[in-house]
Design a protein around this motif. Structure first.
Motif, PDB file in Angstrom:
ATOM      1  N   ASP A   1      -9.993   3.214  14.637  1.00 36.57           N
ATOM      2  CA  ASP A   1     -10.233   2.682  16.076  1.00 36.57           C
ATOM      3  C   ASP A   1     -11.725   3.094  16.626  1.00 36.57           C
ATOM      4  O   ASP A   1     -12.104   4.885  16.654  1.00 36.57           O
ATOM      5  N   GLU A   2     -11.635   3.010  18.267  1.00 33.26           N
ATOM      6  CA  GLU A   2     -12.363   3.242  18.651  1.00 33.26           C
ATOM      7  C   GLU A   2     -13.825   2.842  18.173  1.00 33.26           C
ATOM      8  O   GLU A   2     -15.293   4.719  18.647  1.00 33.26           O
ATOM      9  N   ALA A   3     -13.681   2.123  17.493  1.00 32.48           N
ATOM     10  CA  ALA A   3     -15.639   2.519  16.500  1.00 32.48           C
ATOM     11  C   ALA A   3     -16.640   1.910  16.973  1.00 32.48           C
ATOM     12  O   ALA A   3     -17.993   3.012  16.529  1.00 32.48           O
TER      13      ALA A   3
ATOM     14  N   PRO B   1      -5.463  14.460  21.247  1.00 35.21           N
ATOM     15  CA  PRO B   1      -6.202  14.104  22.230  1.00 35.21           C
ATOM     16  C   PRO B   1      -6.289  12.742  22.142  1.00 35.21           C
ATOM     17  O   PRO B   1      -6.270  11.463  23.178  1.00 35.21           O
ATOM     18  N   TYR B   2      -7.494  12.928  21.178  1.00 34.41           N
ATOM     19  CA  TYR B   2      -8.212  11.393  21.024  1.00 34.41           C
ATOM     20  C   TYR B   2      -8.007  10.793  20.059  1.00 34.41           C
ATOM     21  O   TYR B   2      -6.971   9.191  19.961  1.00 34.41           O
ATOM     22  N   LEU B   3      -6.892  10.956  19.594  1.00 28.41           N
ATOM     23  CA  LEU B   3      -5.973  10.430  18.316  1.00 28.41           C
ATOM     24  C   LEU B   3      -4.147   9.595  18.918  1.00 28.41           C
ATOM     25  O   LEU B   3      -3.462   9.029  18.633  1.00 28.41           O
ATOM     26  N   ARG B   4      -4.685  10.174  20.438  1.00 29.46           N
ATOM     27  CA  ARG B   4      -3.100   9.695  21.223  1.00 29.46           C
ATOM     28  C   ARG B   4      -2.621   8.307  20.660  1.00 29.46           C
ATOM     29  O   ARG B   4      -1.963   8.071  20.549  1.00 29.46           O
ATOM     30  N   PRO B   5      -3.651   7.406  21.381  1.00 28.85           N
ATOM     31  CA  PRO B   5      -2.955   5.830  21.166  1.00 28.85           C
ATOM     32  C   PRO B   5      -2.117   5.729  19.463  1.00 28.85           C
ATOM     33  O   PRO B   5      -1.346   5.215  19.727  1.00 28.85           O
ATOM     34  N   LEU B   6      -2.893   6.298  18.430  1.00 26.89           N
ATOM     35  CA  LEU B   6      -2.536   6.547  16.798  1.00 26.89           C
ATOM     36  C   LEU B   6      -1.382   6.860  16.828  1.00 26.89           C
ATOM     37  O   LEU B   6      -0.213   5.896  16.483  1.00 26.89           O
TER      38      LEU B   6
ATOM     39  N   ILE C   1       0.616  -1.378   0.010  1.00 27.94           N
ATOM     40  CA  ILE C   1      -0.140   0.318   0.038  1.00 27.94           C
ATOM     41  C   ILE C   1       0.793   1.026  -0.157  1.00 27.94           C
ATOM     42  O   ILE C   1       2.624   1.449   0.204  1.00 27.94           O
ATOM     43  N   ASN C   2       0.335   2.667  -0.440  1.00 26.65           N
ATOM     44  CA  ASN C   2       0.805   3.827  -0.623  1.00 26.65           C
ATOM     45  C   ASN C   2       1.307   4.460   1.045  1.00 26.65           C
ATOM     46  O   ASN C   2       1.658   5.257   0.857  1.00 26.65           O
ATOM     47  N   ARG C   3       0.032   4.325   1.491  1.00 25.32           N
ATOM     48  CA  ARG C   3      -0.441   5.617   2.598  1.00 25.32           C
ATOM     49  C   ARG C   3      -1.271   4.317   3.585  1.00 25.32           C
ATOM     50  O   ARG C   3      -1.741   3.516   3.538  1.00 25.32           O
ATOM     51  N   ILE C   4      -1.276   4.888   5.289  1.00 24.21           N
ATOM     52  CA  ILE C   4      -1.743   5.055   6.475  1.00 24.21           C
ATOM     53  C   ILE C   4      -2.261   6.093   6.529  1.00 24.21           C
ATOM     54  O   ILE C   4      -2.156   6.581   7.060  1.00 24.21           O
ATOM     55  N   ILE C   5      -4.176   5.236   6.625  1.00 20.79           N
ATOM     56  CA  ILE C   5      -4.722   6.373   7.630  1.00 20.79           C
ATOM     57  C   ILE C   5      -4.903   5.419   8.802  1.00 20.79           C
ATOM     58  O   ILE C   5      -5.371   4.917   8.375  1.00 20.79           O
ATOM     59  N   LEU C   6      -5.206   6.509   9.748  1.00 19.20           N
ATOM     60  CA  LEU C   6      -5.292   5.977  11.292  1.00 19.20           C
ATOM     61  C   LEU C   6      -6.715   7.110  11.538  1.00 19.20           C
ATOM     62  O   LEU C   6      -6.299   8.501  11.245  1.00 19.20           O
ATOM     63  N   THR C   7      -7.672   6.608  11.940  1.00 23.76           N
ATOM     64  CA  THR C   7      -8.661   7.633  12.116  1.00 23.76           C
ATOM     65  C   THR C   7      -9.914   6.683  13.049  1.00 23.76           C
ATOM     66  O   THR C   7     -10.096   6.105  13.397  1.00 23.76           O
TER      67      THR C   7
ATOM     68  N   ASN D   1       1.859   9.939   2.985  1.00 20.21           N
ATOM     69  CA  ASN D   1       2.447   8.058   2.904  1.00 20.21           C
ATOM     70  C   ASN D   1       1.451   8.500   4.938  1.00 20.21           C
ATOM     71  O   ASN D   1       1.174   6.892   4.542  1.00 20.21           O
ATOM     72  N   ILE D   2       1.620   9.287   5.975  1.00 15.55           N
ATOM     73  CA  ILE D   2       1.024   8.621   7.373  1.00 15.55           C
ATOM     74  C   ILE D   2      -0.077  10.081   7.229  1.00 15.55           C
ATOM     75  O   ILE D   2       0.726  11.326   7.072  1.00 15.55           O
ATOM     76  N   GLU D   3      -1.542   9.364   7.700  1.00 14.77           N
ATOM     77  CA  GLU D   3      -2.837  10.446   7.539  1.00 14.77           C
ATOM     78  C   GLU D   3      -3.196  10.410   9.652  1.00 14.77           C
ATOM     79  O   GLU D   3      -3.891   9.231   9.459  1.00 14.77           O
ATOM     80  N   VAL D   4      -3.297  11.371  10.310  1.00 10.82           N
ATOM     81  CA  VAL D   4      -4.334  10.749  11.287  1.00 10.82           C
ATOM     82  C   VAL D   4      -4.707  11.535  11.456  1.00 10.82           C
ATOM     83  O   VAL D   4      -4.461  13.227  11.810  1.00 10.82           O
ATOM     84  N   ALA D   5      -5.976  11.239  11.065  1.00 10.73           N
ATOM     85  CA  ALA D   5      -7.523  12.656  11.430  1.00 10.73           C
ATOM     86  C   ALA D   5      -8.466  12.048  12.038  1.00 10.73           C
ATOM     87  O   ALA D   5      -9.043  10.955  11.845  1.00 10.73           O
ATOM     88  N   PRO D   6      -8.899  12.979  12.189  1.00  8.27           N
ATOM     89  CA  PRO D   6     -10.708  13.058  12.830  1.00  8.27           C
ATOM     90  C   PRO D   6     -11.791  11.918  11.983  1.00  8.27           C
ATOM     91  O   PRO D   6     -11.532  12.392  10.957  1.00  8.27           O
ATOM     92  N   LEU D   7     -12.468  10.923  12.128  1.00  4.48           N
ATOM     93  CA  LEU D   7     -13.540  10.302  11.504  1.00  4.48           C
ATOM     94  C   LEU D   7     -14.275  11.710  10.634  1.00  4.48           C
ATOM     95  O   LEU D   7     -14.330  11.247   9.275  1.00  4.48           O
ATOM     96  N   ALA D   8     -14.809  12.395  11.378  1.00  5.49           N
ATOM     97  CA  ALA D   8     -15.480  13.191   9.843  1.00  5.49           C
ATOM     98  C   ALA D   8     -14.363  13.609   9.163  1.00  5.49           C
ATOM     99  O   ALA D   8     -15.517  14.341   7.777  1.00  5.49           O
ATOM    100  N   TYR D   9     -13.257  14.056   8.684  1.00  9.89           N
ATOM    101  CA  TYR D   9     -12.409  14.056   7.719  1.00  9.89           C
ATOM    102  C   TYR D   9     -12.310  13.253   6.570  1.00  9.89           C
ATOM    103  O   TYR D   9     -11.507  13.644   6.078  1.00  9.89           O
ATOM    104  N   MET D  10     -12.829  12.218   7.338  1.00 13.49           N
ATOM    105  CA  MET D  10     -13.415  10.536   5.590  1.00 13.49           C
ATOM    106  C   MET D  10     -14.137  11.273   4.362  1.00 13.49           C
ATOM    107  O   MET D  10     -13.751  10.616   3.692  1.00 13.49           O
TER     108      MET D  10
END
Length: 326
Positions: free
Chosen positions: A233-235, A185-190, A156-162, A211-220
């Motif tokens: 995470d925390e689904a 703070p909500y994304l700290r564990p990631l 894969i080319n990207r890792i997206i954590l949300t 290549n890496i994106e860490v963002a709140p779910l609303a950004y998806m």
């Protein structure tokens, strides 16, 4: 009083089995009510007949893991004792699994329980995987490890954590800073998991390159995510609509892993958890795996297992009381 002997061929295996200050052997003695004595190249196990039999099976299982190059920890010892108690000692061989990923410090990441191994295999073999279970079962950590491994192998080319920025007692508007500092703070564990796998410098480099994106779910919303490894995470704190929105972001060459604990839902009482709904709706759908981890898969401090068990028992008692009132 029964006594049995186990011979140990190599000193390295004995050192690995006993652990620091004999802590592993002490756990076996306390949990099973036996006495274990090391005499030259033999272990003498004495106690009640059934307890001795269980201790022998547990020690043999631990030695078989040690022979495969596995380091024996307190968590291994407690887990194998539980397998032996429940008559599942035949599954011990499954614990010596493949390395999922190597951290920035050279530490190999492996599944530590049978449930975790099934979870890792499901991620490997399916496009969408739901990992559901209590705190400490490695849901997020193993998913991030699998994502980093896939990225390093150029799958894969990207890792997206949300994750959803659901408030648990505090309001985002009252926290200081701009939007990014409010959601961090909500994304700290990631972040923590990624730092562990990649190291801070490498993480920052890939972040700047996109290549890496860490963002709140609303950004998806409104995006199509191709050639990506996406982790939600925390689904359990997603709504039905958010979960559907997220699942439909999946593009070509991508994988999705959804993690959560349905016993820790922070949504209002009148809202249905998107994770709970997805488990029901997606059951049996091809190329989607639903892995349910339990308290037995907890790899944190042993007290975490006891806390989870206590809450589960309390929940059962409350449900029984509710049914008796009907």
């Amino acid at each position: 009083m029964t006594e049995q002997s186990i011979s140990i061929e190599r000193m390295e295996e004995a050192v690995n089995l006993f652990g620091l200050f004999d802590e592993n052997i002490r756990i076996i003695e306390q949990e099973l009510g036996v006495t274990v004595v090391n005499r030259e190249s033999n272990l003498k196990i004495s106690g009640d007949g059934e307890a001795v039999m269980l201790a022998v099976k547990a020690i043999q299982g631990l030695l078989s893991l040690s022979a495969r190059g596995e380091a024996i920890s307190q968590q291994n010892v407690r887990y194998i004792i539980e397998l032996v108690r429940t008559g599942n000692e035949g599954k011990i061989a499954q614990l010596a699994g493949d390395v999922v990923c190597v951290t920035a410090k050279g530490k190999p990441i492996k599944a530590k329980t049978i449930g975790q191994r099934r979870y890792v295999e499901a991620i490997k073999n399916n496009t969408v995987t739901l990992g559901v279970g209590p705190a400490g079962t490695g849901k997020t950590y193993l998913a991030v490890a699998a994502a980093v491994a896939a990225f390093r192998e150029k799958q894969i080319n990207r890792i997206i954590l949300t994750r959803p920025a659901v408030e648990a007692g505090e309001r985002l508007g009252f926290l200081p800073g701009d939007l990014q500092s409010k959601v961090d703070p909500y994304l700290r564990p990631l972040y923590d998991a990624l730092f562990d796998m990649l190291g801070a410098e490498t993480y920052q480099k890939y972040l700047e390159r996109g290549n890496i994106e860490v963002a709140p779910l609303a950004y998806m919303r409104g995006r199509t995510l191709d050639d990506s490894f996406i982790i939600l995470d925390e689904a359990q704190n997603t709504s039905r609509e958010q979960m559907k929105m997220f699942l439909t972001r999946l593009g070509f060459g991508s994988k999705i892993v959804i993690t959560g604990d349905i016993t820790q839902i922070d949504l209002p009482a009148d809202k249905v958890s998107g994770l709970r709904e997805a488990m029901r709706v997606l059951k049996g759908v091809e190329d989607i795996a639903i892995c349910q981890l339990t308290g037995a898969d907890v790899v944190r401090h042993v007290i975490v297992q006891r806390i989870i068990k206590a809450y589960e028992e309390d929940e059962k008692r409350r449900n029984l009381k509710k049914e008796s009132r009907k």
